[in-house]
Design a protein around this motif. Sequence first.
Motif, short mmCIF file in Angstrom:
data_model
loop_
_atom_site.label_atom_id
_atom_site.label_comp_id
_atom_site.label_asym_id
_atom_site.label_seq_id
_atom_site.Cartn_x
_atom_site.Cartn_y
_atom_site.Cartn_z
N GLY A 33 0.79 -1.22 0.00
CA GLY A 33 0.00 0.00 0.00
C GLY A 33 0.83 1.27 0.00
O GLY A 33 0.28 2.38 -0.11
N THR A 35 2.36 2.59 2.49
CA THR A 35 2.09 3.36 3.70
C THR A 35 3.29 3.46 4.64
O THR A 35 3.22 4.19 5.62
N ARG A 51 -0.07 -5.88 -4.16
CA ARG A 51 -1.47 -5.76 -3.77
C ARG A 51 -2.41 -6.70 -4.53
O ARG A 51 -3.48 -7.04 -4.03
N ARG A 54 -3.65 -11.16 -2.95
CA ARG A 54 -4.34 -10.91 -1.69
C ARG A 54 -5.35 -12.00 -1.39
O ARG A 54 -5.68 -12.81 -2.24
N THR A 72 -2.99 -8.69 1.13
CA THR A 72 -4.25 -8.54 1.88
C THR A 72 -4.19 -7.29 2.74
O THR A 72 -3.19 -7.04 3.41
N LEU A 73 -5.26 -6.53 2.75
CA LEU A 73 -5.30 -5.33 3.59
C LEU A 73 -5.38 -5.71 5.06
O LEU A 73 -6.13 -6.63 5.44
N GLU A 76 -8.89 -5.53 6.26
CA GLU A 76 -9.71 -6.68 5.90
C GLU A 76 -9.45 -7.83 6.87
O GLU A 76 -10.39 -8.49 7.33
N GLN A 94 -3.47 0.47 10.42
CA GLN A 94 -4.12 0.27 9.12
C GLN A 94 -3.76 1.38 8.14
O GLN A 94 -3.91 1.21 6.93
N GLY A 97 -6.53 2.42 5.98
CA GLY A 97 -7.08 1.25 5.32
C GLY A 97 -6.25 0.73 4.17
O GLY A 97 -6.64 -0.22 3.49
N GLN A 98 -5.06 1.32 3.95
CA GLN A 98 -4.23 0.94 2.80
C GLN A 98 -3.08 0.01 3.16
O GLN A 98 -2.44 -0.56 2.26
N ALA A 99 -2.77 -0.16 4.43
CA ALA A 99 -1.65 -1.01 4.84
C ALA A 99 -1.93 -2.47 4.50
O ALA A 99 -3.06 -2.95 4.63
N THR A 100 -0.92 -3.20 4.05
CA THR A 100 -1.06 -4.60 3.69
C THR A 100 -0.37 -5.50 4.72
O THR A 100 0.48 -5.06 5.49
#
Length: 355
Positions: A33, A35, A51, A54, A72-73, A76, A94, A97-100
């Motif tokens: 992501g 991030t 990404r 996932r 995978t996020l 999620e 997170q 919400g973009q961190a994997t």
Amino acid sequence: MSTETRDADRGEELLAQVCTALATGTPLLIQGGGTKAFHGRLGRGALLDTRGHRGIVGYDPTELVVTARAGTLVAELDAVLDASGQMLAFEPAQFGGQATVGGMVAAGLSGPRRPWAGAVRDFVLGCRVISGHGKHLRFGGEVMKNVAGYDVSRLMAGSLGCLGLLTEVSLKVLPKPRSACTLRLDMDVPAALERFTEWGRQPLPITAACHDGDALMLRLEGGEGSVKAAREALGGEQASPAFWTALREFQLGFFAGPAPLWRISVANDSRPLLPDGVQLVDWGGAQRWLKTTAGSEEVRRAAAGAGGHASCFTPGACDSPLHPLPAVLMRYHRQLKAQLDPQGIFNPGRMYAGL
């Protein structure tokens, strides 16, 4: 084409990209992501985006184990675990919400519960990695032997992608606490540090302790009876648990502003003579966040004087964001890199120049 087939194909695509890079000597910049760009040195190389690879491969709540692909996020994964009353105890961020999951492990950053529950690497059970030899290997988990005597699964945690391409990871999860309470106690930092030491000798259900510059924030978690008893014994006033999310996500007002951000790791009862700036004390005193315009040598001298180390979390603020390693440790790092990534194509220079 089924989802499983598509995901398997994506894994083969990643392997093909690595093999092509090995054949052409092309450095790779591994990214999910994006991030964690603030952590470590600026990356370079051809972008390898994880990404697309996932999905949760397996999850058995009764066994407290989940396996997820690197792309995978984290959000999620958190949602799936929460639905079963479970969690990643090290509280990964997170980041919008973009961190994997791959970036979570590669960065090795843990949240407020880390001193009481453990770090990211403590929860890594196994992984799949594309190595610098062009092979897709599995370590840990069902396969207990690791090459060259290394616990490769845990070596990947905090490696910033310099040792190989993480494609899948198995993690230990824990049940969420039955009861939780956040307290705010008015006291200054010296008093808070004394309390941290005192409380560390007592069977209190503390799972987070932070002084935000104005007051001491505590989180109590466990059974209803133990949390209630501790709340009555400690006093203070109840506060919103959203504080810990904001701390974990770097969303507190403290983190704003232009001054470079430093993370200083010291013994929780130490009193480092830090340069002028604004300070936030986390992890019961073991992690000090510092916003200061002081130079890197001054900050690191102060950290070393307290037996600790300091890393800069503001991109471009210094050439070596991670605390420099002693010559012996750097030699070990180079030898490990040579074993797992002999051509040096994975995230070159991301941790240290020349590594």
